[in-house]
Design a protein around this motif. Sequence first.
Motif, PDB file in Angstrom:
ATOM      1  N   GLN A 141     -79.439 -73.871  52.762  1.00 20.30           N
ATOM      2  CA  GLN A 141     -78.839 -72.549  52.967  1.00 20.30           C
ATOM      3  C   GLN A 141     -78.802 -72.157  54.449  1.00 20.30           C
ATOM      4  O   GLN A 141     -78.031 -71.285  54.848  1.00 20.30           O
ATOM      5  CB  GLN A 141     -79.604 -71.487  52.178  1.00 20.30           C
ATOM      6  N   HIS A 142     -79.644 -72.805  55.257  1.00 22.36           N
ATOM      7  CA  HIS A 142     -79.675 -72.457  56.683  1.00 22.36           C
ATOM      8  C   HIS A 142     -78.641 -73.244  57.502  1.00 22.36           C
ATOM      9  O   HIS A 142     -78.412 -72.911  58.667  1.00 22.36           O
ATOM     10  CB  HIS A 142     -81.069 -72.739  57.255  1.00 22.36           C
ATOM     11  N   LYS A 147     -75.262 -73.589  62.163  1.00 17.26           N
ATOM     12  CA  LYS A 147     -74.061 -74.151  62.796  1.00 17.26           C
ATOM     13  C   LYS A 147     -73.279 -73.067  63.522  1.00 17.26           C
ATOM     14  O   LYS A 147     -72.842 -73.250  64.675  1.00 17.26           O
ATOM     15  CB  LYS A 147     -73.192 -74.819  61.734  1.00 17.26           C
ATOM     16  N   ASP A 148     -73.088 -71.919  62.887  1.00 12.65           N
ATOM     17  CA  ASP A 148     -72.320 -70.847  63.513  1.00 12.65           C
ATOM     18  C   ASP A 148     -73.014 -70.332  64.773  1.00 12.65           C
ATOM     19  O   ASP A 148     -72.358 -70.073  65.794  1.00 12.65           O
ATOM     20  CB  ASP A 148     -72.120 -69.701  62.516  1.00 12.65           C
ATOM     21  N   VAL A 172     -73.488 -79.316  60.473  1.00  9.73           N
ATOM     22  CA  VAL A 172     -74.940 -79.471  60.536  1.00  9.73           C
ATOM     23  C   VAL A 172     -75.411 -79.838  59.140  1.00  9.73           C
ATOM     24  O   VAL A 172     -75.115 -79.128  58.174  1.00  9.73           O
ATOM     25  CB  VAL A 172     -75.645 -78.180  61.016  1.00  9.73           C
ATOM     26  N   GLU A 173     -76.117 -80.948  59.043  1.00 16.09           N
ATOM     27  CA  GLU A 173     -76.597 -81.385  57.733  1.00 16.09           C
ATOM     28  C   GLU A 173     -78.024 -81.902  57.842  1.00 16.09           C
ATOM     29  O   GLU A 173     -78.447 -82.382  58.898  1.00 16.09           O
ATOM     30  CB  GLU A 173     -75.679 -82.455  57.153  1.00 16.09           C
ATOM     31  N   ILE A 174     -78.750 -81.823  56.750  1.00 18.99           N
ATOM     32  CA  ILE A 174     -80.148 -82.261  56.699  1.00 18.99           C
ATOM     33  C   ILE A 174     -80.192 -83.737  56.328  1.00 18.99           C
ATOM     34  O   ILE A 174     -79.472 -84.195  55.443  1.00 18.99           O
ATOM     35  CB  ILE A 174     -80.940 -81.423  55.675  1.00 18.99           C
ATOM     36  N   THR A 175     -81.045 -84.491  57.015  1.00 17.55           N
ATOM     37  CA  THR A 175     -81.203 -85.906  56.725  1.00 17.55           C
ATOM     38  C   THR A 175     -82.674 -86.285  56.846  1.00 17.55           C
ATOM     39  O   THR A 175     -83.436 -85.638  57.583  1.00 17.55           O
ATOM     40  CB  THR A 175     -80.357 -86.779  57.675  1.00 17.55           C
ATOM     41  N   LYS A 176     -83.072 -87.287  56.102  1.00 11.93           N
ATOM     42  CA  LYS A 176     -84.449 -87.773  56.130  1.00 11.93           C
ATOM     43  C   LYS A 176     -84.508 -89.096  56.874  1.00 11.93           C
ATOM     44  O   LYS A 176     -83.840 -90.066  56.511  1.00 11.93           O
ATOM     45  CB  LYS A 176     -84.962 -87.974  54.702  1.00 11.93           C
ATOM     46  N   LEU A 188     -91.222 -89.916  55.611  1.00 13.66           N
ATOM     47  CA  LEU A 188     -89.952 -89.550  56.237  1.00 13.66           C
ATOM     48  C   LEU A 188     -89.999 -88.104  56.684  1.00 13.66           C
ATOM     49  O   LEU A 188     -90.524 -87.240  55.972  1.00 13.66           O
ATOM     50  CB  LEU A 188     -88.787 -89.766  55.263  1.00 13.66           C
ATOM     51  N   SER A 189     -89.443 -87.842  57.849  1.00 18.29           N
ATOM     52  CA  SER A 189     -89.411 -86.478  58.388  1.00 18.29           C
ATOM     53  C   SER A 189     -88.011 -85.894  58.204  1.00 18.29           C
ATOM     54  O   SER A 189     -87.036 -86.607  57.973  1.00 18.29           O
ATOM     55  CB  SER A 189     -89.778 -86.492  59.881  1.00 18.29           C
ATOM     56  N   THR A 190     -87.937 -84.565  58.319  1.00 17.45           N
ATOM     57  CA  THR A 190     -86.664 -83.870  58.149  1.00 17.45           C
ATOM     58  C   THR A 190     -86.004 -83.652  59.503  1.00 17.45           C
ATOM     59  O   THR A 190     -86.612 -83.095  60.418  1.00 17.45           O
ATOM     60  CB  THR A 190     -86.877 -82.518  57.453  1.00 17.45           C
ATOM     61  N   PHE A 191     -84.758 -84.105  59.616  1.00 16.37           N
ATOM     62  CA  PHE A 191     -83.989 -83.951  60.849  1.00 16.37           C
ATOM     63  C   PHE A 191     -82.667 -83.261  60.532  1.00 16.37           C
ATOM     64  O   PHE A 191     -82.191 -83.283  59.390  1.00 16.37           O
ATOM     65  CB  PHE A 191     -83.705 -85.310  61.492  1.00 16.37           C
ATOM     66  N   LEU A 192     -82.105 -82.656  61.564  1.00 14.74           N
ATOM     67  CA  LEU A 192     -80.773 -82.066  61.467  1.00 14.74           C
ATOM     68  C   LEU A 192     -79.792 -82.952  62.207  1.00 14.74           C
ATOM     69  O   LEU A 192     -79.994 -83.276  63.385  1.00 14.74           O
ATOM     70  CB  LEU A 192     -80.752 -80.657  62.066  1.00 14.74           C
TER      71      LEU A 192
END
Length: 634
Positions: A141-142, A147-148, A172-176, A188-192
């Motif tokens: 949701q973020h 992105k804006d 902008v998307e979330i990836t592991k 695994l860590s969370t990256f944008l």
Amino acid sequence: MDMLEAESNNMDSQGLVGEDVKATEVPGSGDPGNEREMEQTRPSTPQPSEKPNHIPADRHGPLHRFVALSLYQGLKKQGPIPSVIVFVAGRARQGMPGAQIGPVPVIRMYGVTMEGNSVCCHIHGFSPYFFVLAPDAFTDQHCKPFKDSLNRAVLNDMRSNKEEVQEAVLAVEITKKQSLFGYQGDTLSTFLKITVALPRLIAAAKRLLEKEVIFPVLGNHNYQAFESNVDFDIRFMVDTGVVGCSWVELPAGKYQLRERSKKVSRCQLEADISWEEFVSHAPEGEWSKVAPFRILSFDIECAGRKGIFPEPDHDPVIQIANMVVRQGDHEPFIRNVFTLDTCAPIVGSQVLSFTSEREMLEKWAEFVRELDPDILTGYNINNFDLPYLINRAKHLKVKNFTYLGRIKDIQSVIKEQMFQSKQMGRRENKSVNFEGRVPFDLFLVLVRDYKLRSYTLNSVSYHFLQEQKEDVHHNIITDLQNGNPQTRRRLAVYCLKDAYLPLRLLDKLMCIINYMEMARVTGVSLSSLLTRGQQIKVVSQLLRKNVQERRIETHKRNEHNTAPKVKRRTELTPYSAAAGPRGIGCLLNTIDRHCPISEGEWLPDADVPRGSPGGAVRGCHCDRAQERTITPTQ
């Protein structure tokens, strides 16, 4: 000269290629400048078949060998090529993926088919991106509000917007993923993953995220950047699996051939395709073949003043010798020399005489555009021949001389280039851009790859070929030019051999093949091998491995290099001398040397076991080794 006087051909001192040179034009391929199939033929030499400008839909698309890659804001390509990647900023094309408004990055890929036709492919839809470490509470949701916010910040940060960028941040998307630095097990860590409109916007977005509060909803988070310094061409090649000098296929029905009126290049075939549609074949089996690249070797002679090195503002170019060979052949199929003033005939070569230097330079530039070579070579052409020709043409105001590349509206420009590495030290060279062609200066190749007592062409030729140049001292060049047609013939034979010897050396040392195979193994373009050092090869292979293992590389490596601050080390003692190849590093400990450790074997400070002196802990993966901990006295 024996090698140049092997046989007698009919001479034509008026045309560029003479009666023995036949031009085969692809139907609908464009103006005479696009007539690539220009061959000097003999009765036993078969003529190349004409290639249509239309590929039937029921068969696979054009195959070409990738030689060059370029990026611009806007196009695409197909087949095998020598290796150049170019980025350009263009406008969005209907039916292609990616941004639909404002400038978009387009990659040009240049190559040649197995039949010998030149190809320019415009690849659309691939956008630059980088990664940042995401806050712990960041969710899907973020992504949109983040992105804006970042998009507004980047647009407001622009001092000028000549390219009329309307949307700087595309997604902008979330990836592991897992950071390459530090041992983290399987966690695994969370990256944008932040995708931007143009490559130059990555630096601005990274700086704003690190120094300003862009998204205050989740507090003041340290958005550490990852892979923000990866070159766009390397990023494209890694993500698409393209390696240097490989075969690229455009599947039937997936590409759009450009009409003659819409072509921007001098290539026979020009097409557009999405980056998700073209197929890159690994250089194995049938796909390991080498395309028939066209190689032009040339040399110039100048009428210098006594005791003064030639200067383009004062000393004229009096002769230009050219030798053209297909990759895989041992002998040139075109041999000619452009001379200022009359010159006696030379057996086995074509003599083109001109009354004015300006006309000679104009005709030579037309010859290069009509020939359409894939590779330009010679001896020290980067630092002398090419800059001298361009500066001399500028001094004489020769029309259209500098348009020597494959893109019709891009001029060849001289740039000063500084190269520094531990292997070669600091070197300053000149570089000239030839869109779609690869300048392959044999002098620079020999300096990089061989340790010789002397690097003059005469010395190098004797060392490798047991041959030497013609016996013409540079002090008498002007006198020979001011003499009669016979003295100018002697100078022309000298100039022809200076153009022929680099081809002999390329064939003897297999320089083109070696560099092509290196480009395939390391995954970089041929031009990168010639103009850059060792690091680009390592980075390319590291990124390809990271993609497979979902790892990610941090940009700020120096900040994490804690080796000088180690408070604890591990000394390994081998059980026996027969430790095997993996234990060789451990054997070095017997002479007070520790085992080489990679970045992935360092533990973060928070993970250091209790009771240890603190700092990073080193480990070793050697099979036959015992560990005992020693605390340094310092």
